[in-house]
Design a protein around this motif. Structure first.
Motif, PDB file in Angstrom:
ATOM      1  N   LEU A  11       0.827  -1.211   0.000  1.00 60.11           N
ATOM      2  CA  LEU A  11       0.000   0.000   0.000  1.00 60.11           C
ATOM      3  C   LEU A  11       0.856   1.253   0.000  1.00 60.11           C
ATOM      4  CD1 LEU A  11      -2.832  -0.981   2.484  1.00 60.11           C
ATOM      5  CD2 LEU A  11      -2.971  -0.803   0.009  1.00 60.11           C
ATOM      6  N   GLY A  12       2.096   1.127   0.425  1.00 60.86           N
ATOM      7  CA  GLY A  12       3.021   2.249   0.373  1.00 60.86           C
ATOM      8  C   GLY A  12       3.099   3.024   1.664  1.00 60.86           C
ATOM      9  N   LEU A  13       4.195   3.727   1.820  1.00 60.86           N
ATOM     10  CA  LEU A  13       4.435   4.524   3.013  1.00 60.86           C
ATOM     11  C   LEU A  13       3.426   5.647   3.143  1.00 60.86           C
ATOM     12  CD1 LEU A  13       6.221   5.015   5.442  1.00 60.86           C
ATOM     13  CD2 LEU A  13       7.706   6.402   3.996  1.00 60.86           C
ATOM     14  N   GLY A  14       2.941   6.163   2.052  1.00 58.86           N
ATOM     15  CA  GLY A  14       1.960   7.243   2.099  1.00 58.86           C
ATOM     16  C   GLY A  14       0.718   6.859   2.866  1.00 58.86           C
ATOM     17  N   LEU A  15       0.311   5.608   2.761  1.00 64.19           N
ATOM     18  CA  LEU A  15      -0.883   5.149   3.464  1.00 64.19           C
ATOM     19  C   LEU A  15      -0.651   5.078   4.961  1.00 64.19           C
ATOM     20  CD1 LEU A  15      -3.756   4.133   3.317  1.00 64.19           C
ATOM     21  CD2 LEU A  15      -2.873   1.852   2.887  1.00 64.19           C
ATOM     22  N   VAL A  16       0.570   4.808   5.352  1.00 62.14           N
ATOM     23  CA  VAL A  16       0.880   4.686   6.771  1.00 62.14           C
ATOM     24  C   VAL A  16       0.543   5.973   7.514  1.00 62.14           C
ATOM     25  CG1 VAL A  16       2.764   4.369   8.431  1.00 62.14           C
ATOM     26  CG2 VAL A  16       2.624   2.915   6.424  1.00 62.14           C
ATOM     27  N   VAL A  17       0.774   7.101   6.885  1.00 58.94           N
ATOM     28  CA  VAL A  17       0.502   8.373   7.535  1.00 58.94           C
ATOM     29  C   VAL A  17      -0.867   8.934   7.163  1.00 58.94           C
ATOM     30  CG1 VAL A  17       2.916   8.963   7.844  1.00 58.94           C
ATOM     31  CG2 VAL A  17       1.751   9.655   5.758  1.00 58.94           C
ATOM     32  N   ALA A  18      -1.622   8.197   6.378  1.00 56.47           N
ATOM     33  CA  ALA A  18      -2.949   8.649   5.972  1.00 56.47           C
ATOM     34  C   ALA A  18      -3.941   8.453   7.102  1.00 56.47           C
ATOM     35  CB  ALA A  18      -3.391   7.878   4.737  1.00 56.47           C
ATOM     36  N   SER A  19      -5.093   9.043   6.936  1.00 57.68           N
ATOM     37  CA  SER A  19      -6.132   8.928   7.950  1.00 57.68           C
ATOM     38  C   SER A  19      -6.727   7.526   7.942  1.00 57.68           C
ATOM     39  CB  SER A  19      -7.230   9.954   7.698  1.00 57.68           C
ATOM     40  OG  SER A  19      -7.948   9.609   6.519  1.00 57.68           O
ATOM     41  N   LYS A  20      -7.429   7.211   9.003  1.00 52.85           N
ATOM     42  CA  LYS A  20      -8.060   5.897   9.134  1.00 52.85           C
ATOM     43  C   LYS A  20      -9.048   5.670   7.995  1.00 52.85           C
ATOM     44  CE  LYS A  20     -10.568   2.913  12.273  1.00 52.85           C
ATOM     45  NZ  LYS A  20     -11.143   2.715  13.588  1.00 52.85           N
ATOM     46  N   GLU A  21      -9.775   6.703   7.623  1.00 53.53           N
ATOM     47  CA  GLU A  21     -10.762   6.561   6.550  1.00 53.53           C
ATOM     48  C   GLU A  21     -10.093   6.202   5.234  1.00 53.53           C
ATOM     49  OE1 GLU A  21     -10.637   9.451   8.505  1.00 53.53           O
ATOM     50  OE2 GLU A  21     -12.228   8.772   9.859  1.00 53.53           O
ATOM     51  N   GLN A  22      -8.975   6.835   4.963  1.00 53.56           N
ATOM     52  CA  GLN A  22      -8.257   6.532   3.728  1.00 53.56           C
ATOM     53  C   GLN A  22      -7.710   5.110   3.765  1.00 53.56           C
ATOM     54  OE1 GLN A  22      -5.624   9.879   4.020  1.00 53.56           O
ATOM     55  NE2 GLN A  22      -6.585  10.897   2.276  1.00 53.56           N
ATOM     56  N   ALA A  23      -7.210   4.696   4.919  1.00 55.22           N
ATOM     57  CA  ALA A  23      -6.687   3.337   5.059  1.00 55.22           C
ATOM     58  C   ALA A  23      -7.805   2.327   4.835  1.00 55.22           C
ATOM     59  CB  ALA A  23      -6.053   3.149   6.439  1.00 55.22           C
ATOM     60  N   GLU A  24      -8.963   2.599   5.440  1.00 52.74           N
ATOM     61  CA  GLU A  24     -10.093   1.685   5.277  1.00 52.74           C
ATOM     62  C   GLU A  24     -10.524   1.602   3.818  1.00 52.74           C
ATOM     63  OE1 GLU A  24     -12.824   3.425   8.057  1.00 52.74           O
ATOM     64  OE2 GLU A  24     -12.142   2.131   9.686  1.00 52.74           O
ATOM     65  N   LYS A  25     -10.524   2.731   3.135  1.00 56.39           N
ATOM     66  CA  LYS A  25     -10.915   2.755   1.723  1.00 56.39           C
ATOM     67  C   LYS A  25      -9.964   1.910   0.886  1.00 56.39           C
ATOM     68  CE  LYS A  25     -11.854   5.929  -2.064  1.00 56.39           C
ATOM     69  NZ  LYS A  25     -11.909   7.318  -2.514  1.00 56.39           N
ATOM     70  N   MET A  26      -8.659   2.081   1.106  1.00 57.14           N
ATOM     71  CA  MET A  26      -7.677   1.312   0.343  1.00 57.14           C
ATOM     72  C   MET A  26      -7.784  -0.191   0.650  1.00 57.14           C
ATOM     73  SD  MET A  26      -6.016   3.378  -1.610  1.00 57.14           S
ATOM     74  CE  MET A  26      -4.525   2.501  -2.026  1.00 57.14           C
ATOM     75  N   VAL A  27      -7.973  -0.516   1.917  1.00 62.30           N
ATOM     76  CA  VAL A  27      -8.075  -1.924   2.302  1.00 62.30           C
ATOM     77  C   VAL A  27      -9.363  -2.521   1.755  1.00 62.30           C
ATOM     78  CG1 VAL A  27      -8.304  -3.477   4.277  1.00 62.30           C
ATOM     79  CG2 VAL A  27      -6.554  -1.709   4.296  1.00 62.30           C
ATOM     80  N   ASP A  28     -10.455  -1.762   1.755  1.00 67.26           N
ATOM     81  CA  ASP A  28     -11.712  -2.243   1.174  1.00 67.26           C
ATOM     82  C   ASP A  28     -11.541  -2.599  -0.298  1.00 67.26           C
ATOM     83  OD1 ASP A  28     -13.143  -2.123   3.517  1.00 67.26           O
ATOM     84  OD2 ASP A  28     -14.074  -0.172   3.083  1.00 67.26           O
ATOM     85  N   GLU A  29     -10.742  -1.812  -1.001  1.00 58.85           N
ATOM     86  CA  GLU A  29     -10.458  -2.113  -2.409  1.00 58.85           C
ATOM     87  C   GLU A  29      -9.747  -3.465  -2.543  1.00 58.85           C
ATOM     88  OE1 GLU A  29     -11.325  -0.570  -5.311  1.00 58.85           O
ATOM     89  OE2 GLU A  29     -12.584   0.688  -4.012  1.00 58.85           O
ATOM     90  N   LEU A  30      -8.810  -3.735  -1.628  1.00 58.40           N
ATOM     91  CA  LEU A  30      -8.117  -5.031  -1.652  1.00 58.40           C
ATOM     92  C   LEU A  30      -9.093  -6.166  -1.368  1.00 58.40           C
ATOM     93  CD1 LEU A  30      -4.776  -4.170   0.197  1.00 58.40           C
ATOM     94  CD2 LEU A  30      -5.084  -4.634  -2.237  1.00 58.40           C
ATOM     95  N   VAL A  31     -10.047  -5.909  -0.459  1.00 63.13           N
ATOM     96  CA  VAL A  31     -11.057  -6.932  -0.153  1.00 63.13           C
ATOM     97  C   VAL A  31     -11.924  -7.179  -1.383  1.00 63.13           C
ATOM     98  CG1 VAL A  31     -13.096  -7.443   1.250  1.00 63.13           C
ATOM     99  CG2 VAL A  31     -11.067  -6.478   2.326  1.00 63.13           C
ATOM    100  N   LYS A  32     -12.353  -6.103  -2.046  1.00 61.94           N
ATOM    101  CA  LYS A  32     -13.200  -6.238  -3.242  1.00 61.94           C
ATOM    102  C   LYS A  32     -12.477  -7.017  -4.342  1.00 61.94           C
ATOM    103  CE  LYS A  32     -15.909  -2.054  -2.572  1.00 61.94           C
ATOM    104  NZ  LYS A  32     -16.157  -0.671  -3.043  1.00 61.94           N
ATOM    105  N   LYS A  33     -11.186  -6.818  -4.447  1.00 62.01           N
ATOM    106  CA  LYS A  33     -10.395  -7.518  -5.468  1.00 62.01           C
ATOM    107  C   LYS A  33     -10.087  -8.956  -5.046  1.00 62.01           C
ATOM    108  CE  LYS A  33      -8.087  -3.385  -7.174  1.00 62.01           C
ATOM    109  NZ  LYS A  33      -6.798  -2.658  -7.284  1.00 62.01           N
ATOM    110  N   GLY A  34     -10.437  -9.304  -3.820  1.00 60.06           N
ATOM    111  CA  GLY A  34     -10.193 -10.659  -3.339  1.00 60.06           C
ATOM    112  C   GLY A  34      -8.772 -10.890  -2.874  1.00 60.06           C
ATOM    113  N   GLU A  35      -8.010  -9.823  -2.719  1.00 53.47           N
ATOM    114  CA  GLU A  35      -6.621  -9.950  -2.288  1.00 53.47           C
ATOM    115  C   GLU A  35      -6.493 -10.003  -0.773  1.00 53.47           C
ATOM    116  OE1 GLU A  35      -4.168  -6.989  -4.144  1.00 53.47           O
ATOM    117  OE2 GLU A  35      -5.132  -7.285  -6.091  1.00 53.47           O
TER     118      GLU A  35
END
Length: 100
Positions: A11-35
């Motif tokens: 997900l990259g270092l940028g996500l580490v410092v991102a807000s919880k909402e942004q992290a959840e959004k990115m992780v939800d995308e991984l869930v949708k892709k089945g990853e």
């Protein structure tokens, strides 16, 4: 667990410092892709938010330390210096205003 960490790193270092909402959004995308599974996603979001908070604290400490160093190099008066001077002035004024 190692696989989940690898996915988190992806997900990259940028996500580490991102807000919880942004992290959840990115992780939800991984869930949708089945990853990533739903269980893994919650754990990963928690880890990313915790790491982001730790990173932010470390960054704040480094910036604060560097600012103090710069003020020291500039030879500027600190709040404590000014407070001591104000107290000393008060003492001198009190001494001067006392009747002999």
């Amino acid at each position: 667990m190692k696989n989940m960490i690898k996915k988190g790193m992806a997900l990259g270092l940028g996500l580490v410092v991102a807000s919880k909402e942004q992290a959840e959004k990115m992780v939800d995308e991984l869930v949708k892709k089945g990853e990533l599974s739903r269980e893994e996603s919650k754990e990963l979001v928690d880890q990313l938010v915790q790491k982001g908070n730790e990173t932010q604290k470390e960054l704040d400490q480094m910036v604060s330390k560097r600012i103090k160093e710069l003020f020291g190099e500039l030879n500027l008066a600190s709040k404590d210096d000014i407070k001591r001077l104000e107290q000393r002035l008060d003492q001198l004024e009190n001494r001067e205003n006392k009747p002999d």
